[in-house]
Design an enzyme around this catalytic site. Structure first.
Site, short mmCIF file in Angstrom:
data_model
loop_
_atom_site.label_atom_id
_atom_site.label_comp_id
_atom_site.label_asym_id
_atom_site.label_seq_id
_atom_site.Cartn_x
_atom_site.Cartn_y
_atom_site.Cartn_z
N ASP A 17 0.64 -1.26 0.00
CA ASP A 17 -0.19 -0.20 0.03
C ASP A 17 0.93 1.25 -0.02
OD1 ASP A 17 -2.44 1.48 0.26
OD2 ASP A 17 -1.79 2.08 2.43
N SER A 18 0.34 2.21 -0.11
CA SER A 18 1.01 3.65 -0.07
C SER A 18 1.46 4.03 1.25
CB SER A 18 0.12 4.91 -0.69
OG SER A 18 -0.96 4.76 0.01
N CYS A 80 -3.81 -1.23 -1.90
CA CYS A 80 -4.14 0.20 -2.10
C CYS A 80 -5.14 0.42 -3.28
CB CYS A 80 -2.89 0.77 -2.75
SG CYS A 80 -3.24 2.73 -3.05
N GLU A 159 -4.95 8.99 9.67
CA GLU A 159 -3.50 8.87 10.11
C GLU A 159 -3.18 9.85 11.45
OE1 GLU A 159 -0.68 9.14 7.06
OE2 GLU A 159 -1.57 7.49 6.02
N CYS A 191 -11.25 3.24 -0.09
CA CYS A 191 -9.92 3.61 0.31
C CYS A 191 -9.57 2.87 1.22
CB CYS A 191 -10.00 5.41 0.34
SG CYS A 191 -8.31 5.88 1.05
N HIS A 193 -8.04 3.62 4.02
CA HIS A 193 -8.34 4.38 5.43
C HIS A 193 -9.53 4.39 5.82
CE1 HIS A 193 -4.32 5.62 4.24
NE2 HIS A 193 -4.03 6.23 5.47
N1 DGL Z 1 -4.01 3.74 0.15
C1 DGL Z 1 -4.70 4.71 -0.62
C2 DGL Z 1 -5.87 4.18 -1.43
O1 DGL Z 1 -6.53 3.21 -0.89
C3 DGL Z 1 -5.22 5.89 0.16
C4 DGL Z 1 -3.83 6.62 0.67
C5 DGL Z 1 -3.12 7.51 -0.32
O2 DGL Z 1 -3.62 8.50 -0.80
O3 DGL Z 1 -2.10 6.98 -0.58
O4 DGL Z 1 -6.20 4.73 -2.41
#
Ligand code: DGL
Length: 290
Positions: A17-18, A80, A159, A191, A193
């Site tokens: 993931d990011s 992600c 976060e 997403c 989060h």
């Molecule tokens: N992990 C990213 C997503 O699910 C969210 C956070 C980001 O913008 O990197 O799209």
């Protein structure tokens, strides 16, 4: 799938993931597939992905997949949503091991769950702009009406740990107001989060709107994929304590869960320990560009 890969059922799953968000997907894999080992990479140096271009996300994802492959993973989960939207299909032809993203499983469940054919999707700017959820939902339900809304402030709020803060509730009210007149009966938390804001979203949208968490469906889909490929870890032997290793060469004795990040390892570890069902002792810092 060649024979050596089929024999590799004790190898870990690579999850990336990011940053920290994909831990919601890792958490579901831990719950639903407790025998599977995980190597997780969080690109904490380059987060967020949600506001970056397709080309950049493709390049980042390719680097991460090479890293995970170097760790001997048997399959990859793109945890992600933005990377699933922008990079997954481009990378699939380059892959020798199975790869799964979070968008397809989430879209499939939403298409099945809706009663009136009106589905909302919330996600990053990239995910919503890509229209990937609309495309995937319409493969199952060609007449579905899909309404997307980017909610970029949700990521920093999560976060920050402000999961039920009045500010988060107010921000959520503003974003979700756009669904008021649409009549949606299903909403995809598109997403990584957002599942952590589930109760805030639930309170605003009401019980008449079904919330879909793609993380849950992705773990189910991963289980099916591993079965189909003959890659499920079906060992019945005792497992090592999570995150621990006894240094044995036996792949079954290797650590259950390993975490790598590109920056801010301590912060990542603390966040992980606040949401995972197990305690992680360390997140290792690596140079992903090299
Ligand atoms: N992990 C990213 C997503 O699910 C969210 C956070 C980001 O913008 O990197 O799209």
């Amino acid at each position: 799938m060649n024979q050596s890969l089929r024999d590799n059922k004790y190898a870990p799953i690579g999850v990336f993931d990011s940053g920290v968000g994909g831990l919601t997907v890792a958490r579901e894999i831990m719950r639903q597939l407790p025998r599977e080992r995980i190597v997780y990479f969080g690109d904490t140096a380059r987060v967020p992905y949600g506001s970056k271009s397709r080309e950049t996300i493709l390049r980042y994802s390719r680097q991460i997949i090479h890293f995970l492959e170097s760790k001997g993973v048997k399959a990859i989960v793109v945890a992600c949503n933005t990377a699933s939207a922008y990079a997954l299909e481009g990378l699939r032809p380059e892959m020798k091991i199975p790869i799964i993203g979070v968008v397809k499983p989430g879209a499939k469940v939403a298409a099945a769950a809706t009663r009136n054919g009106k589905i909302g999707v919330i996600g990053t700017e990239g995910t919503i702009a890509s229209q990937i959820y609309t495309e995937m939902i319409r493969r199952h339900n060609p007449d579905a009406v899909v309404v997307g809304k980017a909610c970029p402030l949700f990521v920093p709020l999560v976060e920050e740990g402000w999961l039920k803060d009045p500010i988060t509730i107010e921000v959520a009210r503003r974003y979700l107001a756009s669904f008021q007149e649409t009549g949606i009966d299903t909403l995809i938390l598109g997403c990584t989060h957002y599942p952590l804001l589930r109760s805030v979203v639930r309170d605003i949208m009401g019980l008449g709107v079904e919330l879909v968490n793609p993380a849950y469906e992705t773990a189910l889909g991963l289980g099916r994929l591993l079965e189909e490929c003959g890659l499920s870890n079906d060992s019945a032997g005792p497992r090592m304590e999570r995150g621990q290793s006894n240094g044995s060469a036996n792949p079954q004795d290797a650590p259950m869960y390993q975490f790598y990040v590109s920056d801010a390892a301590e912060k990542f570890k603390n966040f992980a320990n606040s949401i995972l069902p197990c305690e992680i002792k360390e997140a290792q810092l690596i140079q992903i560009e090299e």
